[in-house]
Design an enzyme around this catalytic site. Sequence first.
Site, PDB file in Angstrom:
ATOM      1  N   HIS A 242      28.992 -57.875  32.092  1.00  0.00           N
ATOM      2  CA  HIS A 242      29.434 -56.795  31.471  1.00  0.00           C
ATOM      3  C   HIS A 242      30.037 -57.306  29.921  1.00  0.00           C
ATOM      4  CE1 HIS A 242      30.342 -52.281  30.711  1.00  0.00           C
ATOM      5  NE2 HIS A 242      31.025 -52.851  29.847  1.00  0.00           N
ATOM      6  N   GLU A 246      28.026 -57.219  26.349  1.00  0.00           N
ATOM      7  CA  GLU A 246      28.562 -56.382  25.125  1.00  0.00           C
ATOM      8  C   GLU A 246      29.005 -57.155  23.861  1.00  0.00           C
ATOM      9  OE1 GLU A 246      29.300 -53.194  23.105  1.00  0.00           O
ATOM     10  OE2 GLU A 246      28.431 -53.132  25.078  1.00  0.00           O
ATOM     11  N   LYS A 249      25.492 -58.688  22.279  1.00  0.00           N
ATOM     12  CA  LYS A 249      24.760 -57.475  21.680  1.00  0.00           C
ATOM     13  C   LYS A 249      25.455 -57.358  20.344  1.00  0.00           C
ATOM     14  CE  LYS A 249      25.326 -53.483  23.363  1.00  0.00           C
ATOM     15  NZ  LYS A 249      25.430 -52.305  24.180  1.00  0.00           N
TER      16      LYS A 249
END
Length: 419
Positions: A242, A246, A249
């Site tokens: 996670h 993130e 991205k």
Amino acid sequence: MHVTRFLRSQHQSLAHIVDHYAQYPPTGLTMKRIVEFAREGDAQQSFLFLRNELPVRLASMMKEMGHLPPRLLKMPSVKTVNGWYGTSLFELHSFKHLKPTGEIIKKFTETLQNIRRRHKSVVETLAQGYMEFSDSGKVKEYEESQIQYFLNRFYLSRISIRLLMYQHTMCFGEEVPEHPSHLGFVDPNCFLEDTVKDAFENAQFLCEGYYLVAPSLRLRTINATNPDELISIAYVPSHLYHIMFELFKNAMRATVEYAESQKSSNKLPPITVNIVKAKEDLTIHISDRGGGIPRSKADKIFRYMYSTAPRPVSLTDSQHSGPIPLAGFGYGLPISRLYARYFNGDMQIHSIDGYGTDAYVYLQAVEDQASEWLPICNRAAYEYYSSRKKYFACGNMRLGLGYQTVKPAGLYRVPIKRY
């Protein structure tokens, strides 16, 4: 009349249960203890621990929710989340005095699975409640400060609750871990390079689908303690994924859009990642050439609801089908930092406006130092909520400044107790 009395008695009963459990601090665990119990513990011990520990963590957040701005608590989505927590607390409380027979433990395990399903969309629903609150009127500065403080504590508590439930249902229930080598939700030998590459490839796929182009990865690993060994630690793979997904991205989006703004025909600069393991810390350094973040915006990147992406559709929009994306809610970086901090790590972001951004993820390399970082429902936390209104009413008038000097209270590690 009878229905009204019944509902009133249910409300009073729930309030009593919340007060009872909220008076106790949560029992913090280390990664070492979690791994050891997954190997050596049994379902009965887990049941006896969780039937008290989970209500404490749920009740603490329900109690603290009462200190939020009254107008926020009236929002439909916030009421929904509060209702979910109340139902789950009632269900767990029903096991308080039951003997740990095989049938009772089986029913308890099923209850944990039902609670997980019920709470699946808590993050998105509470984000919707924040949007409803913002749309219903102007949000005052002290209200914003209170909400940001609460959300950090609430979501950190949620991360811890989900981990404990997954550990029980995977280790002692019928749920199967994602990999045979995993101990429940935890990988005792989580190879960092594999997870980082996996997160990068998935972020790259999304980037190419949206922009038709994506930067490449330049990865280097340094094991300062055992140079000939691959870097691994005991960790929760989904948490690490996670965090990395993130960050990748964001880095890819910034890199592509900055190159387009500069009308550059050159090949996109790669995203550089260094993974370094030392005796105490494991550090992941991610560097991009995406133009950086100006200082005027740097202090906002960890605020909930701050995002440069388009605002998402409402959760109640009947024309929207499919899963609700987190993009646009402004929850990606704040929650990623909570994942990093949960086991005594951290995330920091430093930027050079006009050049690029460096993100640092710090994790504990030693299992018994990786202790849960948990919110405590105590007087210091309550005083923080009440002090915000006075601070912004008096402090800003006197200083003319918008930054906070009061350290967040009531968030610290608690003594380790055994099952």
